[in-house]
Design an enzyme around this catalytic site. Structure first.
Site, PDB file in Angstrom:
ATOM      1  N   HIS A 121      36.434   0.377  -8.018  1.00  0.00           N
ATOM      2  CA  HIS A 121      36.926   0.412  -9.490  1.00  0.00           C
ATOM      3  C   HIS A 121      35.867  -0.280 -10.276  1.00  0.00           C
ATOM      4  CE1 HIS A 121      38.081  -1.906 -12.403  1.00  0.00           C
ATOM      5  NE2 HIS A 121      39.695  -0.711 -12.958  1.00  0.00           N
ATOM      6  N   ASP A 198      37.361  -6.901  -3.231  1.00  0.00           N
ATOM      7  CA  ASP A 198      37.984  -6.721  -4.250  1.00  0.00           C
ATOM      8  C   ASP A 198      39.463  -6.444  -3.715  1.00  0.00           C
ATOM      9  OD1 ASP A 198      39.463  -5.756  -6.268  1.00  0.00           O
ATOM     10  OD2 ASP A 198      38.652  -3.935  -6.923  1.00  0.00           O
ATOM     11  N   GLN A 201      44.163  -4.651  -5.549  1.00  0.00           N
ATOM     12  CA  GLN A 201      45.425  -3.390  -4.782  1.00  0.00           C
ATOM     13  C   GLN A 201      45.689  -4.028  -3.556  1.00  0.00           C
ATOM     14  OE1 GLN A 201      46.401  -1.734  -7.174  1.00  0.00           O
ATOM     15  NE2 GLN A 201      44.848  -1.677  -8.757  1.00  0.00           N
ATOM     16  N   LYS A 224      48.921  -8.122 -11.383  1.00  0.00           N
ATOM     17  CA  LYS A 224      49.161  -6.890 -10.144  1.00  0.00           C
ATOM     18  C   LYS A 224      50.213  -7.703  -9.291  1.00  0.00           C
ATOM     19  CE  LYS A 224      44.489  -4.369 -11.159  1.00  0.00           C
ATOM     20  NZ  LYS A 224      45.307  -3.210 -11.742  1.00  0.00           N
ATOM     21  N   CYS A 361      39.128   3.900 -14.180  1.00  0.00           N
ATOM     22  CA  CYS A 361      38.394   3.258 -14.122  1.00  0.00           C
ATOM     23  C   CYS A 361      37.459   3.258 -12.887  1.00  0.00           C
ATOM     24  CB  CYS A 361      38.619   2.195 -13.780  1.00  0.00           C
ATOM     25  SG  CYS A 361      39.232   1.046 -15.696  1.00  0.00           S
TER      26      CYS A 361
END
Length: 406
Positions: A121, A198, A201, A224, A361
């Site tokens: 991202h 990261d 997700q 999220k 993104c």
């Protein structure tokens, strides 16, 4: 897992869009919020609204207990060794920037390397681009396989003794690729590098254990995973966080302020300058409790069932390009042949089906895929096979419509 009962917890899902029942397939962008989270935030503002760590009155004490209680919930949730390893931030982007601007600026110089991937991202690319420019370090990319996965051999060949930071997504927000984080961390540590993951997700969809992964930093967002917007987490190993300087200065994070010099509070508060995101932390705690009560094994299995079912339906679908590996997280990124994804998403929206369209993104990844944009359907615990069926039927309608146009 009783999905019909779960759906009743999410008030937004009970509506029509363009005279069709809503099918929400954009949870990778932001998830919907259960009534339990909405009620918890509402209760805080109605009954406990006060600044934390300051007042000695009862409401301030209740607010502080809620805020710090949320930190303890996050610690248990990701299995951090120490509660002070949990830093509340505005989200994944803010968390990554703290590491880049604090740890990165202090520890990198000319000749050092930062290793990332093209599937990142923008939030996990731009801070490292800027850090490389500021310090003279070089930015390197691990090559990707044709299906959008990484091989450990390529990881080993990219990371060297000059690598100081490896920053990598746990799960790609476009491809659904699930990266072998534990093995990548091991390779990085063998070369003396620290690893930032990261997890935006990953955390909403699977059980994450930061001690098992042995990562040095882990970043994720609340919005999220059924929590409010504007709240996120930076996990960092205690010894690293203690060595780092704050990047935001002001109230809450200070110990003593003199005319010409100041000192900082201990962890975790030295990284939480200003009035913190109290209501967001309350909502995050409630969201974690909600998801934990359902069980991440059940959530992961449900999303896999939906994704496998959708992929099976799409395998018989002519005129569609699907991006990413066979083994993937609960999302499908695609394009109808010769149809712009914005047009595809517009037709689907006419049937009440919400998908994401654009570059997500992830413009370097779009370039790698040789497309300008894609459409993406992402699944979560409240989606059903009927949602998938309506999605497939909507795609068929879009295909027929644009087939007539072209």
């Amino acid at each position: 897992m009783d999905v019909s009962a779960i759906r009743q917890d999410f008030p937004l899902l009970d509506q029509e869009v363009n005279q069709h029942p809503l099918v929400y397939l954009d949870s990778a962008a932001t998830s919907q919020k259960p009534a339990q989270v909405i009620d918890a935030v509402n209760h805080y503002y109605r009954r406990d609204n006060s600044n934390v760590h300051r007042g000695v009155h009862s409401i301030g004490t209740r607010a502080t207990e809620s805020y710090e209680g949320a930190r303890k919930t996050v610690q248990s949730f990701i299995n951090a060794e120490h509660v002070e390893e949990v830093i509340f931030t505005r989200g994944t982007t803010a968390s990554i920037n703290i590491v880049a601007n604090s740890y990165g600026r202090a520890n990198l110089s000319t000749g050092d390397e930062i290793v990332i991937t093209q599937m990142e991202h923008h939030s996990n690319i731009i801070p490292w681009q800027q850090l490389a420019k500021q310090t003279g370090a070089s930015l390197k990319y691990v090559p990707m396989q044709s299906d959008g996965t990484l091989t450990l051999a390529d990881v080993e060949n990219t990371i060297t003794q000059s690598t100081k930071i490896v920053a990598i997504t746990h799960v790609s927000n476009v491809l659904g690729t699930i990266n072998p984080i534990k093995e990548i961390v091991k390779i990085a540590h063998q070369n003396g590098a620290v690893v930032l993951v990261d997890g935006a997700q990953a955390v909403p969809h699977m059980k994450v254990d930061v001690q098992d992964l042995d990562c040095d930093f882990y970043a994720f967002s609340g919005h999220k995973m059924c929590a409010p917007t504007g709240i996120g987490v930076l996990y960092g190993k205690k010894q690293l966080l203690e060595s780092m300087e704050p990047v935001e200065f002001g109230g809450e994070m200070i110990d003593f302020v003199g005319l010409y010099d100041s000192t900082w509070k201990e962890l975790p508060w030295k990284f939480e300058g200003g009035t913190p995101i109290i209501a967001g932390a309350v909502g995050l705690k409630t969201a974690i409790d909600y998801l934990t009560d359902i069980g991440f094994e059940k959530i992961t299995a449900h999303e896999k069932m939906l994704t496998d079912y959708a992929m099976e339906q799409l395998s018989a679908f002519d005129g569609i390009d699907i991006y990413g590996p066979d083994h993937r997280a609960g999302l499908i990124t695609f394009n109808l042949t010769d149809v712009h994804p914005h047009d595809t998403a517009t037709v689907l929206d006419a049937y009440g089906i919400a998908v994401r369209a654009g570059h997500h993104c992830a413009q370097p990844l779009m370039k790698w895929l040789d497309v300008t944009a894609t459409a993406r359907a992402s699944f979560y615990l409240y989606n059903t096979k009927d949602d998938v069926d309506r999605f497939i039927n909507g795609l068929q309608s879009a295909k027929e419509f644009f087939g007539d146009v072209f």
